[in-house]
Write an enzyme that holds these catalytic residues in place. Structure first.
Site, short mmCIF file in Angstrom:
data_model
loop_
_atom_site.label_atom_id
_atom_site.label_comp_id
_atom_site.label_asym_id
_atom_site.label_seq_id
_atom_site.Cartn_x
_atom_site.Cartn_y
_atom_site.Cartn_z
N CYS A 276 0.81 -1.23 0.00
CA CYS A 276 0.00 0.00 0.00
C CYS A 276 0.84 1.27 0.00
O CYS A 276 0.33 2.35 -0.29
CB CYS A 276 -0.95 0.00 1.19
SG CYS A 276 -1.94 -1.48 1.27
N HIS B 193 -3.15 6.86 2.75
CA HIS B 193 -3.59 5.57 2.25
C HIS B 193 -4.98 5.29 2.81
O HIS B 193 -5.27 5.61 3.96
CB HIS B 193 -2.62 4.46 2.67
CG HIS B 193 -3.13 3.11 2.29
ND1 HIS B 193 -3.57 2.85 1.00
CD2 HIS B 193 -3.34 1.98 3.00
CE1 HIS B 193 -4.00 1.60 0.95
NE2 HIS B 193 -3.87 1.06 2.14
N ASN C 18 -10.04 -0.22 -0.12
CA ASN C 18 -8.58 -0.21 -0.09
C ASN C 18 -8.05 -0.82 -1.39
O ASN C 18 -8.25 -1.99 -1.65
CB ASN C 18 -8.12 -1.02 1.14
CG ASN C 18 -6.61 -1.12 1.27
OD1 ASN C 18 -5.86 -0.70 0.37
ND2 ASN C 18 -6.16 -1.68 2.37
N1 COA Z 1 -18.97 -8.22 9.01
C1 COA Z 1 -19.44 -8.42 10.25
N2 COA Z 1 -18.65 -8.75 11.28
C2 COA Z 1 -17.33 -8.88 11.03
C3 COA Z 1 -16.78 -8.68 9.77
C4 COA Z 1 -17.66 -8.35 8.72
N3 COA Z 1 -17.23 -8.13 7.48
N4 COA Z 1 -15.43 -8.88 9.85
C5 COA Z 1 -15.16 -9.18 11.11
N5 COA Z 1 -16.30 -9.20 11.85
C6 COA Z 1 -16.47 -9.46 13.27
C7 COA Z 1 -15.36 -10.30 13.83
O1 COA Z 1 -15.62 -11.67 13.63
C8 COA Z 1 -15.40 -9.91 15.28
O2 COA Z 1 -16.45 -10.61 15.91
P1 COA Z 1 -16.30 -11.16 17.42
O3 COA Z 1 -16.09 -9.93 18.26
O4 COA Z 1 -17.59 -11.85 17.64
O5 COA Z 1 -15.10 -12.05 17.39
C9 COA Z 1 -15.80 -8.44 15.26
O6 COA Z 1 -16.38 -8.23 13.97
C10 COA Z 1 -14.63 -7.49 15.45
O7 COA Z 1 -13.58 -7.90 14.59
P2 COA Z 1 -12.23 -7.12 14.54
O8 COA Z 1 -11.30 -7.80 13.57
O9 COA Z 1 -11.73 -6.87 15.93
O10 COA Z 1 -12.73 -5.75 13.91
P3 COA Z 1 -11.98 -4.39 13.80
O11 COA Z 1 -12.75 -3.33 14.46
O12 COA Z 1 -10.51 -4.51 14.14
O13 COA Z 1 -12.07 -4.11 12.23
C11 COA Z 1 -10.63 -4.22 10.30
C12 COA Z 1 -11.46 -5.00 11.33
C13 COA Z 1 -9.96 -5.19 9.38
C14 COA Z 1 -11.58 -3.34 9.54
C15 COA Z 1 -9.59 -3.36 11.05
O14 COA Z 1 -8.91 -4.15 11.97
C16 COA Z 1 -8.56 -2.73 10.13
O15 COA Z 1 -8.88 -1.85 9.37
N6 COA Z 1 -7.30 -3.13 10.28
C17 COA Z 1 -6.16 -2.52 9.59
C18 COA Z 1 -6.15 -2.74 8.13
C19 COA Z 1 -4.85 -2.24 7.61
O16 COA Z 1 -4.27 -1.29 8.10
N7 COA Z 1 -4.30 -2.88 6.65
C20 COA Z 1 -2.95 -2.59 6.29
C21 COA Z 1 -2.81 -1.62 5.24
S1 COA Z 1 -3.48 -2.21 3.79
#
Ligand code: COA
Length: 325
Positions: free
Chosen positions: A113, A252, A282
């Protein structure tokens, strides 16, 4: 050393739109979850048979037209991508052929990215020391080709697109400072495990879905905020400026909550942050590339403005760049 600036920008987004409502029919998710957790509403998906070089070429043609430069005057093509048409040859060579840019030196950069920012830095160094005159820098991805459409934790995040910029010597302004960083000890947080020399393609790798993106999103989130804030502060200092001197930030576009947290850390007004994540998700290296292009086309960047590009991705890698327009 010569001053180097961006003299033209272009982009190309595939026609097909995949909305959050569409995803609700594919995996156990909701528009409400995706919107509140990421800021994404829809993303573009490349057509069957469309490859990254196809997107890259279209964005490049737009950038060349914007710059008023002919393809044969380009002597350097760098494509930042993690989803090349094939393992080799480079996408840059395929773009060269499609553009008939026979005078260019061509190679790809793998910096996920942060790839577009890395490529700008490399191209600007070629021009600054006189090795190139006019460089074409492209961020292009078809992330849908490595997305696991059964994995709700990743498939809602990514999209396809391409953005390009033409870099040349400028009389005033231009790239004031760049700052790059990497931390390979965190390589496991975001990767496509199979398809390389470590785990070549077999029936087993395909069946176990190892050719798709594996991401530990939660752990990455904090790393992204810290690295992007650190890179922004470092590059602004290097340029002899303060964060308040920045007119527009092109971050980004991985998650709107990451971008807000970075803005808060830097004390930046959110009106100064350019977002296109809602429309495209993204797109890795193509996110900053298309955002820069759209900000210029929408008049959000005007002559004399100071623009900050700030990116973070798999590697881990991060990079930032201050440009006076
Ligand atoms: N729809 C509904 N629920 C979802 C889901 C979706 N698409 N994806 C995950 N969940 C659920 C999970 O299973 C979890 O459930 P649980 O609490 O029952 O276990 C809950 O949502 C929270 O998941 P979590 O992974 O902690 O969510 P989050 O708030 O961290 O958001 C991302 C997830 C991926 C959006 C976030 O972590 C993120 O943006 N990370 C960084 C990405 C990044 O920087 N990438 C690098 C550069 S490209």
């Amino acid at each position: 050393m010569k001053k180097v600036g961006i003299i033209g920008v272009g982009e190309y987004l595939p026609q097909k739109i995949l909305t959050n409502a569409d995803l609700e029919k594919m995996v156990d998710t909701s528009d409400e979850w995706i919107t509140t957790r990421t800021g994404i509403k829809q993303r573009r998906i490349a057509a069957k048979g469309e490859a990254v070089s196809d997107l890259a070429v279209k964005s490049a043609k737009a950038a060349l037209e914007d710059a008023g430069i002919a393809a044969h005057d380009i002597d350097l093509i760098i494509v930042a991508t993690i989803t090349p048409d094939m393992q080799f040859p480079s996408v840059a060579c395929l773009v060269q052929d499609a553009l008939s840019a026979g005078n260019a030196v061509c190679f790809d950069i793998s910096a996920a990215c942060a790839g577009f920012v890395y490529a700008i830095d490399v191209a600007s160094q070629f021009i600054a020391r006189g090795a190139s005159k006019n460089a074409l820098v492209i961020g292009a991805e078809i992330l849908s080709s490595v997305t696991d459409w059964q994995d709700r934790s990743t498939c809602v995040l990514f999209g396809d697109g391409a953005g390009a910029a033409v870099l040349s010597e400028v009389k005033s302004g231009g790239i004031l400072a760049t700052y790059l960083g990497s931390d390979g000890s965190m390589a496991d947080l975001l990767k496509v495990p199979a398809g390389g020399s470590r785990m070549p393609a077999t029936d087993k790798t395909v069946q176990s879905r190892m050719h798709y993106i594996k991401m530990r999103g939660n752990e990455l989130f904090k790393k992204a905020v810290n690295a992007m804030a650190k890179a922004a502060q470092a590059v602004v200092n290097k340029a002899g400026l303060k964060c308040q001197d920045i007119d527009l930030v092109i971050p980004h576009q991985a998650n709107v909550r990451i971008i807000s947290a970075v803005a808060k850390k830097l004390g930046l007004d959110e009106n100064k942050i350019y977002l296109n994540i809602e429309k495209y998700g993204n797109m890795s290296s193509a996110s900053t590339a298309t955002a820069l292009c759209e900000a210029v086309k929408e008049g959000r960047i005007k002559k004399g403005d100071v623009v900050l590009l700030d990116a973070f991705g798999a590697g881990l890698v991060w990079g930032a760049c201050v440009i006076k327009w």
